[in-house]
Design a protein around this motif. Structure first.
Motif, PDB file in Angstrom:
ATOM      1  N   PHE A  33       0.808  -1.213   0.000  1.00 20.30           N
ATOM      2  CA  PHE A  33       0.000   0.000   0.000  1.00 20.30           C
ATOM      3  C   PHE A  33       0.845   1.268   0.000  1.00 20.30           C
ATOM      4  O   PHE A  33       0.576   2.203  -0.742  1.00 20.30           O
ATOM      5  N   PHE A  34       1.886   1.306   0.842  1.00 23.32           N
ATOM      6  CA  PHE A  34       2.698   2.514   0.979  1.00 23.32           C
ATOM      7  C   PHE A  34       4.017   2.460   0.208  1.00 23.32           C
ATOM      8  O   PHE A  34       4.606   3.490  -0.089  1.00 23.32           O
ATOM      9  N   GLY A  35       4.520   1.253  -0.061  1.00 22.81           N
ATOM     10  CA  GLY A  35       5.760   1.111  -0.808  1.00 22.81           C
ATOM     11  C   GLY A  35       7.027   1.394  -0.021  1.00 22.81           C
ATOM     12  O   GLY A  35       8.111   1.388  -0.578  1.00 22.81           O
ATOM     13  N   ASN A  36       6.904   1.631   1.278  1.00 26.29           N
ATOM     14  CA  ASN A  36       8.058   1.948   2.103  1.00 26.29           C
ATOM     15  C   ASN A  36       8.243   0.834   3.134  1.00 26.29           C
ATOM     16  O   ASN A  36       7.426   0.694   4.046  1.00 26.29           O
ATOM     17  N   PRO A  37       9.293   0.005   3.013  1.00 29.25           N
ATOM     18  CA  PRO A  37       9.437  -1.136   3.916  1.00 29.25           C
ATOM     19  C   PRO A  37       9.619  -0.750   5.382  1.00 29.25           C
ATOM     20  O   PRO A  37       9.110  -1.420   6.273  1.00 29.25           O
ATOM     21  N   PHE A  38      10.321   0.351   5.656  1.00 29.31           N
ATOM     22  CA  PHE A  38      10.519   0.779   7.037  1.00 29.31           C
ATOM     23  C   PHE A  38       9.182   1.169   7.670  1.00 29.31           C
ATOM     24  O   PHE A  38       8.830   0.723   8.754  1.00 29.31           O
ATOM     25  N   PHE A  39       8.430   1.995   6.972  1.00 28.03           N
ATOM     26  CA  PHE A  39       7.117   2.425   7.456  1.00 28.03           C
ATOM     27  C   PHE A  39       6.173   1.230   7.589  1.00 28.03           C
ATOM     28  O   PHE A  39       5.424   1.126   8.561  1.00 28.03           O
ATOM     29  N   ALA A  40       6.238   0.323   6.619  1.00 26.39           N
ATOM     30  CA  ALA A  40       5.394  -0.877   6.662  1.00 26.39           C
ATOM     31  C   ALA A  40       5.706  -1.733   7.880  1.00 26.39           C
ATOM     32  O   ALA A  40       4.799  -2.269   8.532  1.00 26.39           O
ATOM     33  N   ASN A  41       6.990  -1.857   8.214  1.00 28.33           N
ATOM     34  CA  ASN A  41       7.380  -2.638   9.392  1.00 28.33           C
ATOM     35  C   ASN A  41       6.890  -1.980  10.677  1.00 28.33           C
ATOM     36  O   ASN A  41       6.403  -2.662  11.578  1.00 28.33           O
TER      37      ASN A  41
END
Length: 122
Positions: A33-41
């Motif tokens: 959804f966001f494409g940002n692995p850090f934010f997703a984690n």
């Protein structure tokens, strides 16, 4: 006859598996959804931690939901995640990454169960 402690430990592991599946699914969803692995984690761990609180309070320890339990659970969970990451960072230098991950996860499970059983849900 199985001991009550064994039954609680069994429920803890079942809750942990459910929590892990939901948290990991959330991480993958947020990554897409966001494409940002850090934010997703970050979002996935927050979501997984919330699910963990609900399952451990209601199912594992069969306790009442309370502000005190929530704060205690959250502090133990946050410190456990921190210790897990530090241990993983240390071990990965000396052993295979998969073995390091297994040791770190084992530590997190033991740490979480012991402190939750002795402090939060006594």
């Amino acid at each position: 006859m199985k001991s009550p402690r064994f039954e609680t430990q069994k429920r803890f592991l079942i809750s942990g598996i459910i929590n892990t599946l939901i948290g990991t699914s959330a991480i993958l969803f947020f990554q897409l959804f966001f494409g940002n692995p850090f934010f997703a984690n970050i979002l996935g761990y927050i979501f997984g931690g919330a699910v963990g609180y609900l399952t451990h309070t209601g199912y594992t320890f069969k306790a009442r939901f309370s502000k005190c339990n929530f704060v205690g659970y959250t502090l133990i969970w946050l410190t456990g995640v921190g210790f897990n990451l530090l241990l993983l960072k240390f071990l990965i230098v000396y052993v295979h990454p998969l073995l390091a991950q297994c040791v770190a996860v084992g530590f997190f499970i033991s740490y979480s169960y012991y402190l939750q059983a002795k402090i939060v849900y006594r």
